[in-house]
Design a protein around this motif. Structure first.
Motif, PDB file in Angstrom:
ATOM      1  N   ALA A 191       1.041  -1.436   0.021  1.00 31.40           N
ATOM      2  CA  ALA A 191      -0.199  -0.260   0.165  1.00 31.40           C
ATOM      3  C   ALA A 191       0.266   1.125  -0.067  1.00 31.40           C
ATOM      4  O   ALA A 191       0.512   2.452  -0.772  1.00 31.40           O
ATOM      5  CB  ALA A 191      -0.935  -0.069   1.305  1.00 31.40           C
ATOM      6  N   ALA A 192       1.961   1.145   1.180  1.00 27.85           N
ATOM      7  CA  ALA A 192       3.268   2.038   1.185  1.00 27.85           C
ATOM      8  C   ALA A 192       3.340   2.236  -0.666  1.00 27.85           C
ATOM      9  O   ALA A 192       3.754   3.802  -1.237  1.00 27.85           O
ATOM     10  CB  ALA A 192       4.178   2.169   1.949  1.00 27.85           C
ATOM     11  N   THR A 193       4.046   1.619  -1.219  1.00 27.97           N
ATOM     12  CA  THR A 193       4.543   1.293  -2.658  1.00 27.97           C
ATOM     13  C   THR A 193       3.471   1.828  -3.811  1.00 27.97           C
ATOM     14  O   THR A 193       3.951   3.369  -4.425  1.00 27.97           O
ATOM     15  CB  THR A 193       5.025   0.328  -2.844  1.00 27.97           C
ATOM     16  N   ALA A 194       2.497   1.750  -3.450  1.00 23.69           N
ATOM     17  CA  ALA A 194       0.962   1.741  -4.799  1.00 23.69           C
ATOM     18  C   ALA A 194       0.663   3.050  -4.183  1.00 23.69           C
ATOM     19  O   ALA A 194      -0.110   3.637  -4.679  1.00 23.69           O
ATOM     20  CB  ALA A 194       0.323   1.035  -4.129  1.00 23.69           C
ATOM     21  N   GLY A 195       1.071   4.020  -2.803  1.00 22.64           N
ATOM     22  CA  GLY A 195       0.833   5.803  -2.595  1.00 22.64           C
ATOM     23  C   GLY A 195      -0.740   4.539  -2.529  1.00 22.64           C
ATOM     24  O   GLY A 195      -1.484   6.145  -2.660  1.00 22.64           O
ATOM     25  N   ALA A 196      -1.073   3.721  -1.715  1.00 24.16           N
ATOM     26  CA  ALA A 196      -2.867   3.543  -1.096  1.00 24.16           C
ATOM     27  C   ALA A 196      -3.811   4.579   0.155  1.00 24.16           C
ATOM     28  O   ALA A 196      -1.938   4.923   1.028  1.00 24.16           O
ATOM     29  CB  ALA A 196      -3.023   2.354  -1.180  1.00 24.16           C
ATOM     30  N   GLY A 197      -4.461   4.720   0.025  1.00 22.47           N
ATOM     31  CA  GLY A 197      -5.076   5.511   1.392  1.00 22.47           C
ATOM     32  C   GLY A 197      -4.847   4.721   2.410  1.00 22.47           C
ATOM     33  O   GLY A 197      -4.703   5.291   3.840  1.00 22.47           O
ATOM     34  N   ALA A 198      -5.218   3.726   2.379  1.00 24.59           N
ATOM     35  CA  ALA A 198      -5.816   2.571   4.069  1.00 24.59           C
ATOM     36  C   ALA A 198      -5.683   0.861   3.853  1.00 24.59           C
ATOM     37  O   ALA A 198      -5.356   1.376   2.401  1.00 24.59           O
ATOM     38  CB  ALA A 198      -7.020   2.902   4.556  1.00 24.59           C
ATOM     39  N   VAL A 199      -5.049   0.457   4.311  1.00 22.68           N
ATOM     40  CA  VAL A 199      -5.096  -0.818   4.215  1.00 22.68           C
ATOM     41  C   VAL A 199      -6.032  -1.492   5.602  1.00 22.68           C
ATOM     42  O   VAL A 199      -5.875  -0.949   6.843  1.00 22.68           O
ATOM     43  CB  VAL A 199      -4.024  -1.789   4.882  1.00 22.68           C
ATOM     44  N   VAL A 200      -7.183  -2.228   5.211  1.00 18.83           N
ATOM     45  CA  VAL A 200      -8.364  -3.063   5.599  1.00 18.83           C
ATOM     46  C   VAL A 200      -8.359  -4.572   6.503  1.00 18.83           C
ATOM     47  O   VAL A 200      -7.173  -4.610   5.454  1.00 18.83           O
ATOM     48  CB  VAL A 200      -9.885  -2.952   4.921  1.00 18.83           C
ATOM     49  N   VAL A 201      -8.219  -4.177   7.684  1.00 19.40           N
ATOM     50  CA  VAL A 201      -7.797  -5.593   8.099  1.00 19.40           C
ATOM     51  C   VAL A 201      -9.516  -6.192   9.056  1.00 19.40           C
ATOM     52  O   VAL A 201      -9.724  -5.343  10.049  1.00 19.40           O
ATOM     53  CB  VAL A 201      -6.304  -4.979   8.990  1.00 19.40           C
ATOM     54  N   HIS A 202      -9.276  -7.535   9.318  1.00 19.40           N
ATOM     55  CA  HIS A 202      -9.828  -7.898  10.565  1.00 19.40           C
ATOM     56  C   HIS A 202      -9.427  -8.231  11.296  1.00 19.40           C
ATOM     57  O   HIS A 202      -7.999  -8.572  11.449  1.00 19.40           O
ATOM     58  CB  HIS A 202     -10.437  -9.693   9.613  1.00 19.40           C
ATOM     59  N   GLY A 203     -10.436  -8.319  12.895  1.00 16.53           N
ATOM     60  CA  GLY A 203      -9.315  -8.398  13.320  1.00 16.53           C
ATOM     61  C   GLY A 203      -9.463  -9.837  14.608  1.00 16.53           C
ATOM     62  O   GLY A 203      -9.699  -9.960  15.741  1.00 16.53           O
ATOM     63  N   GLY A 204      -9.800 -11.682  13.719  1.00 17.23           N
ATOM     64  CA  GLY A 204      -9.152 -12.843  14.069  1.00 17.23           C
ATOM     65  C   GLY A 204     -10.640 -13.737  14.936  1.00 17.23           C
ATOM     66  O   GLY A 204     -11.925 -12.317  14.372  1.00 17.23           O
ATOM     67  N   SER A 205     -10.639 -14.668  13.914  1.00 14.57           N
ATOM     68  CA  SER A 205     -11.644 -15.257  14.824  1.00 14.57           C
ATOM     69  C   SER A 205     -10.865 -16.542  16.091  1.00 14.57           C
ATOM     70  O   SER A 205      -9.924 -16.855  15.678  1.00 14.57           O
ATOM     71  CB  SER A 205     -12.627 -15.626  13.591  1.00 14.57           C
ATOM     72  N   VAL A 206     -12.151 -17.614  16.586  1.00 13.17           N
ATOM     73  CA  VAL A 206     -11.684 -18.656  17.138  1.00 13.17           C
ATOM     74  C   VAL A 206     -13.003 -19.481  17.287  1.00 13.17           C
ATOM     75  O   VAL A 206     -13.385 -19.065  17.795  1.00 13.17           O
ATOM     76  CB  VAL A 206     -10.872 -18.510  18.069  1.00 13.17           C
ATOM     77  N   PRO A 207     -12.963 -21.079  16.825  1.00 15.85           N
ATOM     78  CA  PRO A 207     -14.183 -21.510  17.014  1.00 15.85           C
ATOM     79  C   PRO A 207     -14.548 -21.052  18.204  1.00 15.85           C
ATOM     80  O   PRO A 207     -14.162 -21.829  19.755  1.00 15.85           O
ATOM     81  CB  PRO A 207     -13.687 -23.093  16.342  1.00 15.85           C
ATOM     82  N   TYR A 208     -15.836 -21.342  18.773  1.00 15.52           N
ATOM     83  CA  TYR A 208     -16.365 -21.274  19.905  1.00 15.52           C
ATOM     84  C   TYR A 208     -16.866 -23.522  20.384  1.00 15.52           C
ATOM     85  O   TYR A 208     -16.350 -22.867  21.481  1.00 15.52           O
ATOM     86  CB  TYR A 208     -18.177 -20.792  19.827  1.00 15.52           C
TER      87      TYR A 208
END
Length: 252
Positions: A87-104
């Motif tokens: 993203a930094a190289t591409a000049g992108a404005g943000a990176v979206v990320v998920h917060g993880g998970s674990v089986p119930y």
């Protein structure tokens, strides 16, 4: 750009501009899977040529920042950091990320270890995001019958942000479809996280299943949230036009 799209980056940029839009979000699954996926330098060059802004979506298949397996957790951090570098190289404005998970179904001590793993991973990634000067934006996730996801409610998202906050380096991606399928009005997230929202994902559903259907009534959301980037997150390219109430694809 979803992995299900078989279009090249150039063709998609042409389509976006033809639709009167001016932003492209690249999911890393597309980058990893498409035979002609652009490298970050090409993204920078071509997005400038088409006069579109860009964001990236860190991988969310086949990895988990909340893995209780330390080797897997570290590998997941590397994936996010690699996306930040692109993203930094591409000049992108943000990176979206998920917060993880674990089986119930796993014992509570395993689930707590997974929560701690997610917090540590996101803190590490947020510090790296600050180094490369690209906002990392934690997304509110849809609920799952089988997995505990750590950012499905406003309270859970706020708790995760507070626990990993590194000089405000961790922002927010507001996904309005995920909010709805979890039983929350998108305004609840918008009011609570306000200026921390850098990206908005726009799609609709029936309140039961996370279908990523076209969302026609999107303008009031964009105006109210006033985030830098708004993304139609569709499973099919023609659904973008359905959001815009158009009926014809642009000519080849």
């Amino acid at each position: 750009m979803d992995i299900r799209f078989d279009w090249t980056f150039d063709r998609f940029c042409e389509y976006v501009v033809d639709c009167g839009l001016e932003h492209v979000e690249l999911k890393m699954e597309y980058v990893h899977g498409h035979p002609d996926a652009p490298d970050p330098e090409t993204v920078a060059e071509r997005s400038d040529a088409y006069d579109v802004t860009v964001t990236y979506h860190a991988p969310f298949r086949d990895w988990n920042v909340g893995s209780f397996n330390e080797d897997s957790r570290r590998a997941s951090v590397e994936q996010v950091n690699s996306t930040l570098e692109a993203a930094a190289t591409a000049g992108a404005g943000a990176v979206v990320v998920h917060g993880g998970s674990v089986p119930y179904r796993y014992p509570e001590y395993v689930r707590e270890r997974a929560r701690d793993a997610a917090r540590r991973s996101l803190a590490e990634c947020a510090r790296y995001a600050a180094e490369v000067d690209v906002p990392l934006c934690l997304e509110n996730q849809p609920q799952s019958d089988s997995n505990e996801r750590h950012t499905t409610s406003p309270d859970d998202l706020a708790a995760m942000l507070e626990s990993v906050d590194v000089d405000d380096a961790l922002g927010v991606t507001l996904d309005v479809g995920h909010a709805r399928v979890n039983g929350f009005d998108w305004r609840t997230f918008a009011d609570r996280f306000a200026d921390r929202i850098h990206v908005v994902h726009l799609h609709d559903n029936d309140g039961v299943e996370d279908r990523h259907e076209p969302l026609v009534e999107y303008e009031s959301i964009c105006e109210s949230v006033d985030a830098p980037y708004n993304v139609f997150e569709m499973k099919r390219v023609p659904d973008i036009e359905r959001c815009l109430e158009r009926n014809q694809l642009p000519s080849e």
